[in-house]
Design a protein around this motif. Structure first.
Motif, mmCIF file in Angstrom:
data_model
loop_
_atom_site.group_PDB
_atom_site.id
_atom_site.type_symbol
_atom_site.label_atom_id
_atom_site.label_comp_id
_atom_site.label_asym_id
_atom_site.label_seq_id
_atom_site.Cartn_x
_atom_site.Cartn_y
_atom_site.Cartn_z
ATOM 1 N N UNK A 100 0.768 -1.278 0.051
ATOM 2 C CA UNK A 100 0.086 0.026 -0.111
ATOM 3 C C UNK A 100 0.738 1.319 0.076
ATOM 4 N N UNK A 101 2.170 1.198 0.340
ATOM 5 C CA UNK A 101 3.088 2.375 0.330
ATOM 6 C C UNK A 101 3.932 2.483 -1.073
ATOM 7 N N UNK A 102 3.438 2.018 -1.877
ATOM 8 C CA UNK A 102 4.293 1.882 -3.128
ATOM 9 C C UNK A 102 4.012 3.185 -3.654
ATOM 10 N N UNK A 103 5.210 3.797 -4.243
ATOM 11 C CA UNK A 103 5.297 5.253 -4.873
ATOM 12 C C UNK A 103 5.543 4.985 -6.079
ATOM 13 N N UNK A 104 4.503 5.136 -7.234
ATOM 14 C CA UNK A 104 4.587 5.007 -8.490
ATOM 15 C C UNK A 104 5.572 5.992 -9.055
ATOM 16 N N UNK A 105 5.799 6.844 -8.414
ATOM 17 C CA UNK A 105 6.946 7.932 -9.013
ATOM 18 C C UNK A 105 8.257 6.922 -9.197
ATOM 19 N N UNK A 106 8.269 6.060 -8.465
ATOM 20 C CA UNK A 106 9.737 5.179 -8.320
ATOM 21 C C UNK A 106 9.746 4.207 -9.407
ATOM 22 N N UNK A 107 8.447 3.770 -9.996
ATOM 23 C CA UNK A 107 8.532 2.916 -10.981
ATOM 24 C C UNK A 107 7.922 3.187 -12.342
ATOM 25 N N UNK A 108 8.584 3.239 -13.387
ATOM 26 C CA UNK A 108 8.439 3.647 -14.720
ATOM 27 C C UNK A 108 7.802 2.399 -15.805
ATOM 28 N N UNK A 109 8.194 1.284 -15.351
ATOM 29 C CA UNK A 109 7.989 0.047 -16.047
ATOM 30 C C UNK A 109 7.461 -1.277 -15.471
ATOM 31 N N UNK A 110 6.392 -1.840 -16.429
ATOM 32 C CA UNK A 110 5.941 -3.148 -15.920
ATOM 33 C C UNK A 110 6.544 -4.019 -16.754
ATOM 34 N N UNK A 111 7.195 -5.223 -15.841
ATOM 35 C CA UNK A 111 8.149 -6.247 -16.574
ATOM 36 C C UNK A 111 7.447 -7.519 -16.356
ATOM 37 N N UNK A 112 7.537 -8.393 -17.196
ATOM 38 C CA UNK A 112 7.428 -9.955 -17.197
ATOM 39 C C UNK A 112 8.932 -10.446 -17.167
ATOM 40 N N UNK A 113 9.170 -11.157 -15.945
ATOM 41 C CA UNK A 113 10.348 -11.779 -15.903
ATOM 42 C C UNK A 113 10.468 -12.929 -15.432
#
Length: 125
Positions: A100-113
């Protein structure tokens, strides 16, 4: 009164900027050795949770341990957040980010890995 009005306008603008930042959509970009395609949308739901939606046209090659990550770069790194195991190799699917504390400004990508073999499948910016 002008200061109060200015404060209200700035507050509304900052909330709009956050909403725009969290509502993103894009197509998968793939490395040369994997087939992956489809659209991903990242948005906030009615409970202010970050939701990642894979479209009905999503499909990818099979792998032994495919996971969905949020990342600050186009590949998995030390700061990447493992959201969930990939539910299916094709079709629409939805993932709610449990942190719930995820800061979306820190994440620019969605990845499948592929976590087991540390193999990059593709990303959406």
């Amino acid at each position: 009164m002008k200061k109060l009005y200015s404060f209200i306008v700035l507050t509304i603008l900052s909330q709009l900027a956050m909403a725009v930042d969290c509502n993103r959509s894009g197509q998968f970009v793939k490395p040369s050795d994997i087939t992956i395609s489809g659209t991903v949308t990242v948005k906030l739901n009615e409970n202010n949770q970050v939701v990642i939606e894979f479209s009905s046209d999503f499909k990818t090659d099979a792998g032994p341990d495919l996971d969905v990550y949020l990342s600050s770069s186009s590949t998995k790194n030390a700061n990447s957040l493992n959201v969930h195991a990939l539910n299916s190799l094709n079709g629409a699917q939805t993932y709610v980010v449990s942190d719930v504390n995820v800061n979306m400004a820190s994440y620019n990508y969605v990845i499948v890995h592929c976590t087991q073999y540390n193999h990059h499948y593709g990303y959406v910016m």
